[in-house]
Design an enzyme around this catalytic site. Structure first.
Site, PDB file in Angstrom:
ATOM      1  N   LYS A  13       0.831  -1.213   0.000  1.00  0.00           N
ATOM      2  CA  LYS A  13       0.000   0.000   0.000  1.00  0.00           C
ATOM      3  C   LYS A  13       0.868   1.265   0.000  1.00  0.00           C
ATOM      4  O   LYS A  13       0.629   2.183  -0.772  1.00  0.00           O
ATOM      5  CB  LYS A  13      -0.919   0.022   1.235  1.00  0.00           C
ATOM      6  CG  LYS A  13      -1.834  -1.181   1.358  1.00  0.00           C
ATOM      7  CD  LYS A  13      -2.741  -1.084   2.578  1.00  0.00           C
ATOM      8  CE  LYS A  13      -2.041  -1.162   3.915  1.00  0.00           C
ATOM      9  NZ  LYS A  13      -1.453  -2.467   4.251  1.00  0.00           N
ATOM     10  N   ARG A  87      -9.638   0.097   8.319  1.00  0.00           N
ATOM     11  CA  ARG A  87      -9.127  -1.248   8.558  1.00  0.00           C
ATOM     12  C   ARG A  87     -10.140  -2.113   9.300  1.00  0.00           C
ATOM     13  O   ARG A  87      -9.836  -3.255   9.631  1.00  0.00           O
ATOM     14  CB  ARG A  87      -7.868  -1.153   9.423  1.00  0.00           C
ATOM     15  CG  ARG A  87      -6.557  -1.354   8.670  1.00  0.00           C
ATOM     16  CD  ARG A  87      -5.461  -1.055   9.659  1.00  0.00           C
ATOM     17  NE  ARG A  87      -4.217  -1.672   9.392  1.00  0.00           N
ATOM     18  CZ  ARG A  87      -3.151  -1.044   8.888  1.00  0.00           C
ATOM     19  NH1 ARG A  87      -3.253   0.193   8.489  1.00  0.00           N
ATOM     20  NH2 ARG A  87      -2.015  -1.670   8.780  1.00  0.00           N
ATOM     21  N   ARG A 126      11.966  -5.852   5.409  1.00  0.00           N
ATOM     22  CA  ARG A 126      11.776  -4.404   5.190  1.00  0.00           C
ATOM     23  C   ARG A 126      12.627  -3.591   6.174  1.00  0.00           C
ATOM     24  O   ARG A 126      12.716  -3.923   7.355  1.00  0.00           O
ATOM     25  CB  ARG A 126      10.299  -4.052   5.382  1.00  0.00           C
ATOM     26  CG  ARG A 126      10.026  -2.562   5.248  1.00  0.00           C
ATOM     27  CD  ARG A 126       8.592  -2.261   4.972  1.00  0.00           C
ATOM     28  NE  ARG A 126       7.713  -2.564   6.090  1.00  0.00           N
ATOM     29  CZ  ARG A 126       6.383  -2.426   6.045  1.00  0.00           C
ATOM     30  NH1 ARG A 126       5.803  -2.007   4.934  1.00  0.00           N
ATOM     31  NH2 ARG A 126       5.646  -2.721   7.090  1.00  0.00           N
ATOM     32  N   ARG A 159      11.507  -1.568  11.460  1.00  0.00           N
ATOM     33  CA  ARG A 159      10.404  -1.073  12.285  1.00  0.00           C
ATOM     34  C   ARG A 159      10.165  -2.072  13.410  1.00  0.00           C
ATOM     35  O   ARG A 159      10.226  -3.274  13.185  1.00  0.00           O
ATOM     36  CB  ARG A 159       9.126  -0.982  11.422  1.00  0.00           C
ATOM     37  CG  ARG A 159       8.828   0.385  10.890  1.00  0.00           C
ATOM     38  CD  ARG A 159       7.765   0.382   9.826  1.00  0.00           C
ATOM     39  NE  ARG A 159       6.485  -0.197  10.227  1.00  0.00           N
ATOM     40  CZ  ARG A 159       5.381  -0.164   9.477  1.00  0.00           C
ATOM     41  NH1 ARG A 159       5.410   0.439   8.292  1.00  0.00           N
ATOM     42  NH2 ARG A 159       4.265  -0.718   9.884  1.00  0.00           N
ATOM     43  N   ARG A 170       0.065  -8.849  13.665  1.00  0.00           N
ATOM     44  CA  ARG A 170      -0.524  -7.938  12.662  1.00  0.00           C
ATOM     45  C   ARG A 170      -1.318  -8.732  11.629  1.00  0.00           C
ATOM     46  O   ARG A 170      -2.371  -8.284  11.166  1.00  0.00           O
ATOM     47  CB  ARG A 170       0.578  -7.122  11.979  1.00  0.00           C
ATOM     48  CG  ARG A 170       1.181  -6.089  12.915  1.00  0.00           C
ATOM     49  CD  ARG A 170       2.460  -5.512  12.358  1.00  0.00           C
ATOM     50  NE  ARG A 170       2.252  -4.699  11.177  1.00  0.00           N
ATOM     51  CZ  ARG A 170       3.201  -4.449  10.282  1.00  0.00           C
ATOM     52  NH1 ARG A 170       4.408  -4.960  10.410  1.00  0.00           N
ATOM     53  NH2 ARG A 170       2.940  -3.689   9.254  1.00  0.00           N
TER      54      ARG A 170
END
Ligand code: AMP
Length: 211
Positions: A13, A87, A126, A159, A170
């Site tokens: 996204k 969400r 990431r 992160r 998540r």
């Protein structure tokens, strides 16, 4: 046209929003970015949201909808790219009300489809620049010097919520709370499923072909 990008964590996204913004003058609304910024500045919102972000849980709807109310009040007048909001179904219902009150509509809802195995690889690898937010991946797009941002020289880190134990949480939050939005938006007729695998440019072309 206002558009919404939704999909699981790691579905692309943020990456697709950044590519779209290079081509179209739109207002990017990422609730994840807004919450992270609030946490960094230790604002009252950030202090409240931090525990949820660190645990990989969704911030409660009342807080998130309050944040979006503010975004609408201060909006630039450009079309929105909504990234990571809504969400949950109650958030989607609140968004419908806000859009109607502001005589706005959601032109397209893009659902980025990516198999779980690929999501995991994207999330665990990431890395992000703490200063400018540039996104890297340890295998597919590392920074030239490990830990240093190519664009601004800032430090490139993982992160907290991209650590493996938090990712699992998540993905659970996604499948329990966010996946039901597929049915919500399919019923409205603005839903476009997009294959989110392949390079970012390939995915962008698929999105653009529906714009
Ligand atoms: P993201 O950067 O979109 O993956 O979001 C990072 C984190 O921010 C999520 O794991 C949630 O804790 C929080 N968050 C972002 N958007 C929302 C939302 N619409 N509703 C609830 N929590 C959110």
């Amino acid at each position: 046209m206002n558009i919404l990008l939704f999909g699981a964590p790691g579905s692309g996204k943020g990456t697709q929003s950044a590519l779209l913004l290079k081509k179209f003058p739109m207002q990017h609304v990422s609730t994840g970015d807004l919450f992270r910024e609030a946490v960094r500045s230790s604002s009252p919102l950030g202090v409240e949201a931090k525990q949820y972000l660190d645990a990989g849980q969704l911030v409660p709807d009342s807080i998130t909808i309050g944040l979006i109310n503010e975004v609408f009040q201060k909006r630039s007048g450009k079309d929105f790219i909504l990234d990571g909001f809504p969400r949950t179904v109650p958030q989607a219902e609140a968004l419908e009300k806000l859009l109607a009150q502001n005589k706005m509509t959601l032109g397209k809802v893009f659902f980025l489809e990516v198999p779980d195995q690929i999501l995991l690889g994207r999330l665990t690898g990431r890395r992000v620049c703490q200063s400018c937010g540039a996104v890297y991946h340890v295998d597919s797009s590392p920074s030239r010097v490990a830990g240093v941002c190519d664009k601004c020289g800032g430090s490139v880190v993982q992160r907290q919520d991209d650590k493996e134990e938090v990712i699992a949480q998540r993905l659970v939050a996604y499948s329990e709370k966010t996946a039901p939005l597929k049915a919500f938006y399919k019923a409205k007729g603005t839903f476009v499923a997009v294959d989110g695998t392949g390079t970012a440019e390939e995915v962008l072309k698929r999105i653009e072909s529906s714009l």
